[in-house]
Design a protein around this motif. Structure first.
Motif, short mmCIF file in Angstrom:
data_model
loop_
_atom_site.label_atom_id
_atom_site.label_comp_id
_atom_site.label_asym_id
_atom_site.label_seq_id
_atom_site.Cartn_x
_atom_site.Cartn_y
_atom_site.Cartn_z
N ARG A 1 4.23 0.05 50.35
CA ARG A 1 3.85 1.42 50.00
C ARG A 1 2.68 1.90 50.87
N ASP A 2 1.72 1.00 51.12
CA ASP A 2 0.60 1.37 51.99
C ASP A 2 1.08 1.66 53.41
N ASN B 1 2.59 5.11 53.46
CA ASN B 1 1.55 6.13 53.46
C ASN B 1 0.93 6.27 54.85
N TRP B 2 0.74 5.15 55.51
CA TRP B 2 0.19 5.15 56.86
C TRP B 2 1.11 5.89 57.82
N ARG C 1 0.61 10.43 47.38
CA ARG C 1 0.44 9.51 48.49
C ARG C 1 -1.03 9.21 48.71
N ASN C 2 -1.29 8.08 49.27
CA ASN C 2 -2.65 7.65 49.55
C ASN C 2 -3.04 8.12 50.96
N PRO D 1 -4.70 4.65 53.36
CA PRO D 1 -4.18 3.32 53.04
C PRO D 1 -4.90 2.23 53.81
N ASN D 2 -5.01 1.07 53.21
CA ASN D 2 -5.68 -0.06 53.84
C ASN D 2 -4.69 -0.81 54.73
N ILE D 3 -4.65 -0.42 55.99
CA ILE D 3 -3.69 -0.99 56.94
C ILE D 3 -4.41 -1.46 58.20
#
Length: 218
Positions: free
Chosen positions: A2-3, A6-7, A114-115, A118-120
């Protein structure tokens, strides 16, 4: 995953300025005709003087709403209306003599958020991860709609339209992607588009945003 989506969405399907939105839609319109193998009709407005699809005077598109209908004389096609300076939009999916309309009202509650951050770690993003993401979000979204004639006639099960988003740019691309091989689901055209999109995202993964010119280059 999911992250990662979002990215991707934030970089690929999220034009931020009015100018970028108009450029995205213009490039998308040209791209749709290319992948569908039909000639674009830039000659006249769609229904009235407020909705234009002419590249002869692009300044006329600086209106509240932009509406285009790429497929005019086909069993399947779609039109869309997007508030360039706002958040509302509608998409009409035409099939035979029927129409499915999707409308987003930004004043109402929307549960699929949506974020934006995101932590990517971009160094961990691979082509394989991007390909799997596209297959699960664009090719076969979890929540999707099929088109079927009520009398049990034509039924294209391979067409899966996903509308679980308040992002019109995601919806437009996903609808266009689904219709690529409307006539022949064995054509391999979807696989080619997945490879093309994967390569573009991966090659530009360190960019803050991927421009429409790069996204829709063929």
């Amino acid at each position: 995953m999911r992250d990662l989506w979002n990215w991707v969405e934030n970089r690929v399907f999220n034009p931020r300025t009015e100018r970028n939105k108009l450029t995205w839609l213009r490039c998308f319109h040209i791209f749709v005709h290319k992948i569908w193998g039909i000639e674009p009709d830039w000659s006249k407005p769609i229904e009235d003087g407020n909705h234009w699809c002419s590249d002869k005077d692009w300044r006329k598109l600086r209106l509240e709403t932009l509406s285009l209908k790429p497929l005019r004389d086909s069993k399947i096609g779609f039109s869309y209306s997007i508030e360039i300076r706002g958040n509302g939009f509608s998409v009409q999916l035409f099939y035979l003599s029927g129409c499915l309309q999707i409308h987003y009202d930004s004043a109402c509650l929307f549960e699929f958020k949506r974020n934006p951050n995101p932590n990517i770690d971009v160094n961990e993003i691979t082509k394989e991860k991007i390909t799997q993401l596209i297959k699960k979000r664009i090719h076969h979204p979890a929540l999707h709609t099929h088109l079927k004639k009520e009398d049990g006639g034509e039924y294209h099960h391979h067409l899966r339209f996903g509308f679980a988003t308040n992002n019109p740019f995601v919806i437009l691309y996903q609808v266009a992607f689904q219709i690529i091989d409307y006539q022949n689901d064995k054509s391999g055209m979807r696989e080619k588009e997945i490879s093309r999109l994967t390569e573009i995202i991966y090659s530009n993964k360190k960019e803050v945003q991927i421009s429409a010119g790069i996204l829709f280059q063929m």
